[in-house]
Design an enzyme around this catalytic site. Structure first.
Site, PDB file in Angstrom:
ATOM      1  N   THR A 186      78.235  40.598   6.695  1.00  0.00           N
ATOM      2  CA  THR A 186      79.495  40.555   5.962  1.00  0.00           C
ATOM      3  C   THR A 186      79.156  40.567   4.474  1.00  0.00           C
ATOM      4  O   THR A 186      78.033  40.256   4.087  1.00  0.00           O
ATOM      5  CB  THR A 186      80.285  39.275   6.266  1.00  0.00           C
ATOM      6  OG1 THR A 186      79.501  38.168   5.832  1.00  0.00           O
ATOM      7  CG2 THR A 186      80.568  39.138   7.745  1.00  0.00           C
ATOM      8  N   GLU A 331      83.437  41.094  11.733  1.00  0.00           N
ATOM      9  CA  GLU A 331      83.315  40.223  12.908  1.00  0.00           C
ATOM     10  C   GLU A 331      84.082  40.766  14.119  1.00  0.00           C
ATOM     11  O   GLU A 331      83.981  40.233  15.216  1.00  0.00           O
ATOM     12  CB  GLU A 331      83.857  38.826  12.562  1.00  0.00           C
ATOM     13  CG  GLU A 331      82.952  38.013  11.635  1.00  0.00           C
ATOM     14  CD  GLU A 331      83.248  38.220  10.154  1.00  0.00           C
ATOM     15  OE1 GLU A 331      83.825  39.277   9.810  1.00  0.00           O
ATOM     16  OE2 GLU A 331      82.912  37.340   9.354  1.00  0.00           O
ATOM     17  N   LYS A 444      99.820  29.166  -3.927  1.00  0.00           N
ATOM     18  CA  LYS A 444     100.701  28.108  -3.445  1.00  0.00           C
ATOM     19  C   LYS A 444     101.475  27.537  -4.625  1.00  0.00           C
ATOM     20  O   LYS A 444     100.929  26.795  -5.431  1.00  0.00           O
ATOM     21  CB  LYS A 444      99.874  27.025  -2.748  1.00  0.00           C
ATOM     22  CG  LYS A 444     100.613  26.423  -1.590  1.00  0.00           C
ATOM     23  CD  LYS A 444      99.694  25.681  -0.673  1.00  0.00           C
ATOM     24  CE  LYS A 444     100.496  25.154   0.508  1.00  0.00           C
ATOM     25  NZ  LYS A 444      99.740  24.263   1.345  1.00  0.00           N
ATOM     26  N   TRP A 449     104.082  29.195  -0.076  1.00  0.00           N
ATOM     27  CA  TRP A 449     103.185  30.333  -0.206  1.00  0.00           C
ATOM     28  C   TRP A 449     103.899  31.554  -0.773  1.00  0.00           C
ATOM     29  O   TRP A 449     105.022  31.861  -0.400  1.00  0.00           O
ATOM     30  CB  TRP A 449     102.613  30.721   1.162  1.00  0.00           C
ATOM     31  CG  TRP A 449     101.555  29.775   1.627  1.00  0.00           C
ATOM     32  CD1 TRP A 449     100.987  28.761   0.905  1.00  0.00           C
ATOM     33  CD2 TRP A 449     100.939  29.742   2.913  1.00  0.00           C
ATOM     34  NE1 TRP A 449     100.060  28.103   1.669  1.00  0.00           N
ATOM     35  CE2 TRP A 449     100.009  28.673   2.897  1.00  0.00           C
ATOM     36  CE3 TRP A 449     101.074  30.509   4.064  1.00  0.00           C
ATOM     37  CZ2 TRP A 449      99.218  28.364   3.999  1.00  0.00           C
ATOM     38  CZ3 TRP A 449     100.289  30.202   5.162  1.00  0.00           C
ATOM     39  CH2 TRP A 449      99.370  29.138   5.135  1.00  0.00           C
TER      40      TRP A 449
HETATM   41  P1  ADP Z   1      83.869  41.861   4.312  1.00  0.00           P
HETATM   42  O1  ADP Z   1      82.491  42.084   4.794  1.00  0.00           O
HETATM   43  O2  ADP Z   1      84.171  42.167   2.883  1.00  0.00           O
HETATM   44  O3  ADP Z   1      84.539  40.629   4.823  1.00  0.00           O
HETATM   45  P2  ADP Z   1      85.350  43.245   6.171  1.00  0.00           P
HETATM   46  O4  ADP Z   1      85.460  44.712   6.273  1.00  0.00           O
HETATM   47  O5  ADP Z   1      84.815  42.492   7.287  1.00  0.00           O
HETATM   48  O6  ADP Z   1      84.534  43.085   4.921  1.00  0.00           O
HETATM   49  O7  ADP Z   1      86.704  42.619   5.643  1.00  0.00           O
HETATM   50  C1  ADP Z   1      87.631  42.049   6.494  1.00  0.00           C
HETATM   51  C2  ADP Z   1      88.834  41.586   5.714  1.00  0.00           C
HETATM   52  O8  ADP Z   1      89.422  42.672   5.006  1.00  0.00           O
HETATM   53  C3  ADP Z   1      89.938  41.093   6.602  1.00  0.00           C
HETATM   54  O9  ADP Z   1      89.721  39.774   7.009  1.00  0.00           O
HETATM   55  C4  ADP Z   1      91.156  41.244   5.691  1.00  0.00           C
HETATM   56  O10 ADP Z   1      91.274  40.175   4.792  1.00  0.00           O
HETATM   57  C5  ADP Z   1      90.833  42.477   4.919  1.00  0.00           C
HETATM   58  N1  ADP Z   1      91.522  43.631   5.520  1.00  0.00           N
HETATM   59  C6  ADP Z   1      91.020  44.549   6.366  1.00  0.00           C
HETATM   60  N2  ADP Z   1      91.948  45.472   6.683  1.00  0.00           N
HETATM   61  C7  ADP Z   1      93.075  45.122   6.032  1.00  0.00           C
HETATM   62  C8  ADP Z   1      94.406  45.656   5.953  1.00  0.00           C
HETATM   63  N3  ADP Z   1      94.756  46.768   6.587  1.00  0.00           N
HETATM   64  N4  ADP Z   1      95.305  45.001   5.188  1.00  0.00           N
HETATM   65  C9  ADP Z   1      94.976  43.882   4.521  1.00  0.00           C
HETATM   66  N5  ADP Z   1      93.748  43.328   4.549  1.00  0.00           N
HETATM   67  C10 ADP Z   1      92.808  43.933   5.286  1.00  0.00           C
END
Ligand code: ADP
Length: 546
Positions: A186, A331, A444, A449
């Site tokens: 990640t 994940e 917040k 929120w």
């Molecule tokens: P990183 O390694 O930066 O965490 P990921 O690709 O695993 O990269 O990122 C996952 C996160 O990206 C998600 O938990 C969410 O917050 C955000 N995310 C992914 N797709 C979307 C989407 N379509 N809209 C909003 N947020 C998104």
């Protein structure tokens, strides 16, 4: 009583075997780092993947060893996808946009034995090579003619040389489908990057689900352009999906600007493309400036960050390209939800339809979701109640590689493990999930929120705004208030007052940002997401009296 059906392990190698046998002459086209366009077929890819498996064996790679890649989307990377995983080793894709120190940390943590890299990343490899204690050989993904000289890297090998001296006779081994096939870290915006270790089984099941009509909807009649990088979460599984369905693949290599992408889409008659919003922004600007149109592109899947409704509208109503908004994470291999409409939604007017498609979509089969309130109580699927989003399923992480960060799961009353995504979401009665925030980015105000994503989406719809990020700024009375950090379109004029007036009637008054700060650019992380923590550091005291 057990069923009486054949047991066959679900293995990555079966995908390339299938693609060779049933779609052997289907093309894989790549824009190369060397500058030209390369084309060959699934049959060629399979042959070279077998050669790669022999080459890896000759380098001393054994099952379960980790092999790193620092590479763009291209045919050689594809060969590594199948060569490494197929032989039972673990393909560790590394995000080259991470900081060099993080990359050195990741290579060391994964104990990579060999590191393959595209020539673009030679300077990076030079800086980290001395720190990569476990790496026995570095392989430049090029031919002899393009091999760099005097690099100072000990044990530097040439990809094409390696293949040339390796036989293409190789029988993919059979082993337990729970064996690890790939590793992806990640981005680690907080703390050290954590490794997610996919298995052959989890990846195959993810591939079946991703190819479904209400997911990526891929077939042998498609030409797929994965702009999403193969160095992060396996390009959303597209290198696997393409083999499963026999779709032609078009790899953009390092050419991610609007012009390069557009030329490739038109020249190769791409029907389906996948990417993050920031990449599509460049493509749309290129089309708009040149008064161009798409002649073959039918669908695009947009995810990784929220797709602004304005972008959805431009693709669909401006260019006739259907948008599938998807959500997922490293994940989750990464697919969790996708915004395919149900039959009754087809009758919706354009605005309602756009609003629905702006949500992150329905869970694909295999992914269970639930949202929890502040006291851990499960919230109703009413499209209004928002809470922590949890998921589970056969391609959801159970534990991070080498137990980094401890067990991430939350165990419910029925002893089921759920993965807390860190996202805040609502789910409506049709099962459409909508992300309102990352829990760490939440605003917040007076105990309530405010959705930063909704405010950003609205700002992005203003014609003078190129991109915007909404962050929590400290406030004397309300603890936190929204602050909008915005980037103007080149040459565009707009004042903070005009921009704020644009929100009137579109959101609750108390959601309207207290102020706007214009900047030249917002900081982006390694996967193209806005680094809000950096913006918070810079601007969190902006609303406090000085
Ligand atoms: P990183 O390694 O930066 O965490 P990921 O690709 O695993 O990269 O990122 C996952 C996160 O990206 C998600 O938990 C969410 O917050 C955000 N995310 C992914 N797709 C979307 C989407 N379509 N809209 C909003 N947020 C998104």
């Amino acid at each position: 009583m057990n069923g009486l059906m054949l047991q066959k392990q679900l293995l990555i190698s079966s995908l390339i075997v299938h693609a060779d046998r049933h779609h052997g002459d289907t093309e894989i086209v790549s824009r190369r780092v060397e500058g030209d366009i390369h084309r060959y077929t699934f049959r060629d890819c399979h042959r070279r993947a077998r050669q790669m498996a022999n080459a890896l064996t000759s380098l001393g790679i054994r099952p379960s060893d980790r092999v790193g890649t620092l590479a763009w989307n291209g045919y050689r990377h594809m060969e590594l996808y199948y060569g490494i995983s197929g032989m039972g080793a673990v393909m560790h894709t590394i995000n080259p946009r991470l900081h060099a120190d993080q990359i050195a940390y990741i290579v060391d943590h994964a104990e990579d034995q060999v590191l393959f890299f595209d020539l673009t990343f030679l300077p990076l490899v030079k800086t980290i090579a001395g720190r990569c204690k476990t790496v026995k050989a570095f392989v430049a993904m090029t031919d002899r003619a393009h091999m760099p000289l005097d690099t100072g890297i000990a044990n530097l090998l040439c990809y094409e040389d390696l293949l040339e001296r390796s036989s293409s006779t190789y029988v993919w081994p059979n082993f337990d489908e729970d064996t690890a096939c790939a590793l992806c870290y990640t981005s680690g915006t907080t703390g050290n990057p954590k490794g997610v270790l996919y298995s052959h089984r989890s990846s195959l099941l993810h591939t079946f689900a991703a190819a479904l009509p209400d997911a990526l909807n891929c077939s042998a009649r498609d030409v797929i352009l994965p702009v999403v990088p193969m160095f992060h979460v396996n390009a959303w599984g597209i290198p696997y999906v393409a083999c499963m369905v026999g779709a032609k693949l078009v790899f953009p290599g390092p050419g991610l600007d609007g012009q390069a992408l557009y030329e490739l889409v038109e020249a190769e008659q791409v029907t389906f493309a996948a990417g993050v919003p920031t990449v599509w922004q460049g493509l749309l600007t290129w089309l708009e400036q040149g008064g161009l149109n798409f002649s073959t592109l039918k669908r695009t899947v947009i995810g990784g960050a929220a797709c602004p409704p304005a972008m959805l509208h431009t693709f669909q109503d401006g260019y006739g390209v259907e948008v599938l908004h998807a959500w997922g994470m490293t994940e989750l291999s990464p697919l969790g939800t996708i915004g395919a409409l149900k039959a009754r939604h087809l009758a919706l007017g354009p605005e309602d339809r756009c609003a629905l498609q702006s949500k992150q979509g329905r869970a694909v089969f295999g992914v269970d979701m639930k949202i929890l309130g502040e006291n851990g109580q499960e919230l109703p699927w009413d499209g209004v109640s928002s809470g922590d989003l949890l998921v589970r399923g056969p391609w959801v992480v159970r534990n991070y590689f080498r137990n980094e960060g401890g067990n991430p799961l939350r165990i419910d009353a029925d002893a089921h493990g759920w993965f807390p995504t860190g996202d805040i979401a609502t789910i409506d009665a049709d099962g459409f999930m909508q992300i309102t925030d990352r829990s760490k980015d939440v605003i917040k105000s007076g105990g309530e929120w405010i959705s930063s994503i909704e405010i950003e989406n609205l700002a992005a719809a203003h014609p003078a705004i190129a991109s915007a990020a909404c962050i929590a700024a400290k406030h004397m009375k309300w603890d936190e208030r929204p602050l909008l950090v915005a980037v103007k379109q080149p040459g565009a004029q707009v004042t903070a007052e005009e921009l704020l007036a644009f929100f009137e009637g579109k959101i609750a008054k108390w959601w309207t940002p207290d102020a706007v700060v214009f900047v030249d650019a917002v900081p982006l992380g390694a996967t193209g997401k806005v680094l809000k923590n950096q913006l918070r550091e810079a601007f969190q005291d902006y609303l406090l009296p000085t």
